[in-house]
Design an enzyme around this catalytic site. Structure first.
Site, PDB file in Angstrom:
ATOM      1  N   LYS A 148      79.327  91.131  98.255  1.00 46.40           N
ATOM      2  CA  LYS A 148      78.220  92.053  98.412  1.00 46.40           C
ATOM      3  C   LYS A 148      78.486  93.222  97.595  1.00 46.40           C
ATOM      4  O   LYS A 148      79.497  94.137  97.996  1.00 46.40           O
ATOM      5  CB  LYS A 148      77.485  92.454  99.649  1.00 46.40           C
ATOM      6  CG  LYS A 148      76.399  93.174  99.942  1.00 46.40           C
ATOM      7  CD  LYS A 148      75.761  93.197 100.997  1.00 46.40           C
ATOM      8  CE  LYS A 148      74.358  93.820 101.326  1.00 46.40           C
ATOM      9  NZ  LYS A 148      73.495  93.397 100.176  1.00 46.40           N
ATOM     10  N   HIS A 154      78.819  92.220 106.095  1.00 50.88           N
ATOM     11  CA  HIS A 154      78.593  91.055 104.834  1.00 50.88           C
ATOM     12  C   HIS A 154      79.840  90.742 104.251  1.00 50.88           C
ATOM     13  O   HIS A 154      80.845  91.229 104.345  1.00 50.88           O
ATOM     14  CB  HIS A 154      77.603  91.855 103.796  1.00 50.88           C
ATOM     15  CG  HIS A 154      76.254  91.813 104.322  1.00 50.88           C
ATOM     16  ND1 HIS A 154      75.596  93.290 104.950  1.00 50.88           N
ATOM     17  CD2 HIS A 154      75.005  91.200 104.179  1.00 50.88           C
ATOM     18  CE1 HIS A 154      74.376  93.024 105.325  1.00 50.88           C
ATOM     19  NE2 HIS A 154      74.189  91.902 104.749  1.00 50.88           N
ATOM     20  N   ALA A 157      61.343  93.277  99.203  1.00 53.91           N
ATOM     21  CA  ALA A 157      62.084  93.378 100.554  1.00 53.91           C
ATOM     22  C   ALA A 157      63.442  93.557 100.476  1.00 53.91           C
ATOM     23  O   ALA A 157      64.165  93.020  99.773  1.00 53.91           O
ATOM     24  CB  ALA A 157      61.520  92.145 101.391  1.00 53.91           C
ATOM     25  N   SER A 158      63.835  94.262 101.558  1.00 56.74           N
ATOM     26  CA  SER A 158      65.352  94.366 101.649  1.00 56.74           C
ATOM     27  C   SER A 158      65.864  93.053 102.010  1.00 56.74           C
ATOM     28  O   SER A 158      66.928  93.051 102.061  1.00 56.74           O
ATOM     29  CB  SER A 158      65.923  95.659 102.377  1.00 56.74           C
ATOM     30  OG  SER A 158      65.259  95.766 103.542  1.00 56.74           O
ATOM     31  N   GLY A 180      70.882  97.145 102.040  1.00 55.14           N
ATOM     32  CA  GLY A 180      69.293  97.422 101.918  1.00 55.14           C
ATOM     33  C   GLY A 180      68.576  97.125 103.416  1.00 55.14           C
ATOM     34  O   GLY A 180      67.756  98.005 103.788  1.00 55.14           O
ATOM     35  N   THR A 196      68.694  94.640  95.919  1.00 54.51           N
ATOM     36  CA  THR A 196      68.677  95.875  96.389  1.00 54.51           C
ATOM     37  C   THR A 196      69.640  96.764  95.261  1.00 54.51           C
ATOM     38  O   THR A 196      70.299  96.471  94.445  1.00 54.51           O
ATOM     39  CB  THR A 196      69.667  95.935  97.982  1.00 54.51           C
ATOM     40  OG1 THR A 196      70.801  95.317  97.519  1.00 54.51           O
ATOM     41  CG2 THR A 196      68.636  95.446  98.710  1.00 54.51           C
ATOM     42  N   PHE A 212      64.464  89.017 103.163  1.00 51.47           N
ATOM     43  CA  PHE A 212      63.337  88.000 103.347  1.00 51.47           C
ATOM     44  C   PHE A 212      63.395  87.305 104.543  1.00 51.47           C
ATOM     45  O   PHE A 212      62.487  86.150 104.767  1.00 51.47           O
ATOM     46  CB  PHE A 212      63.113  87.057 101.953  1.00 51.47           C
ATOM     47  CG  PHE A 212      62.665  87.951 101.002  1.00 51.47           C
ATOM     48  CD1 PHE A 212      61.001  88.179 100.932  1.00 51.47           C
ATOM     49  CD2 PHE A 212      63.226  88.637  99.933  1.00 51.47           C
ATOM     50  CE1 PHE A 212      60.545  88.642  99.930  1.00 51.47           C
ATOM     51  CE2 PHE A 212      62.668  89.320  98.894  1.00 51.47           C
ATOM     52  CZ  PHE A 212      61.081  89.345  98.978  1.00 51.47           C
ATOM     53  N   GLY A 239      64.023  90.501  95.978  1.00 53.21           N
ATOM     54  CA  GLY A 239      65.107  90.759  97.030  1.00 53.21           C
ATOM     55  C   GLY A 239      66.400  91.526  96.503  1.00 53.21           C
ATOM     56  O   GLY A 239      67.322  91.625  97.329  1.00 53.21           O
TER      57      GLY A 239
END
Length: 233
Positions: A134, A130, A95-96, A140, A72, A98, A70
């Site tokens: 981050k 976010h 996956a960008s 992503g 990015t 989940f 996960g």
């Protein structure tokens, strides 16, 4: 199931908590690229950092350990990872996001884009919010949403961060303390707006989805997505 956690930050700790609740064992916890024996694990979950993700994924695939990622910001190497997975007859999911809810949101986003594709009076924008820790922008998840719109809506050919041009989807990225993740798709005309939003309340949804994906991929071979895991789309 014996799980390797590659990346042991806040997300890794949340995954650990939920994995143990579901009866799994954490056999590796690391934030480093070196110093762990991946063969101790039945499956690996990578939520590391961009510079470590590709190494972690390849290391898993070379040793026959299914891997869920996960992370990015490393996707320039995604096709290389796919090729290595196929060469090694491995198993891999990237996956960008989940979160089970976000993956439903991805499909809802595509359906809305298809419905809006004939209504040229509407302009679409994406906003993502976010936490301040981050590292990448846009998220992503926002990129996946933009790509989903582009695949269904011929008026748009690409996305740009904080920039608005013709045939471009503008993405606005905001960083605010303690926000797990919010994504807003907005179609606006002179007369009205249509908006869909996904708001994460905590990290548990992301962690649970990663564990569900790890449970699903065990004993499988190939490259998959969360659409395969959830049987949607």
């Amino acid at each position: 199931m014996k799980i390797a956690l590659l990346g042991y930050g806040k997300m890794g700790k949340t995954i650990e908590e939920i994995a143990i609740q579901r009866g799994h064992e954490i056999v590796i916890k690391t934030s480093d690229e070196d110093g762990y024996d991946i063969t101790l694990a039945d499956v690996a979950i990578d939520f590391s950092v961009p510079k470590a993700a590709f190494f972690n994924i390849v290391n898993c695939l070379k040793h026959g350990v299914p891997v869920i990622s996960g992370t990015t910001g490393w996707l320039d190497n995604y096709e290389n990872a796919v090729n290595i997975c196929m060469e090694e007859n491995g198993a891999f999911i990237y996956a960008s996001n989940f979160s089970l809810g976000v993956n439903i949101f991805f499909e809802l986003n595509k359906q809305l884009a298809k419905m809006m594709s004939q209504l040229k009076q509407y302009n679409v924008t994406i906003e993502e919010i976010h936490h301040t820790q981050k590292l990448d922008a846009p998220s992503g998840t926002a990129i996946t949403l933009a790509e989903g719109i582009i695949s269904e809506h011929t008026a748009y050919s690409k996305w740009l961060l904080n920039e608005s041009k013709e045939q471009v989807i503008p993405i606005t990225a905001k960083r605010i303390d303690s926000v797990p993740g919010t994504h807003i798709i907005d179609y606006t005309s002179k007369t009205d707006s249509i908006q869909i939003t996904h708001t994460a309340h905590n990290r548990q949804g992301f962690a649970l989805g990663a564990i569900v994906a790890a449970e699903w991929i065990l004993d499988k071979k190939g490259v998959y997505t969360m659409k395969d895991v959830l049987n949607i789309g």
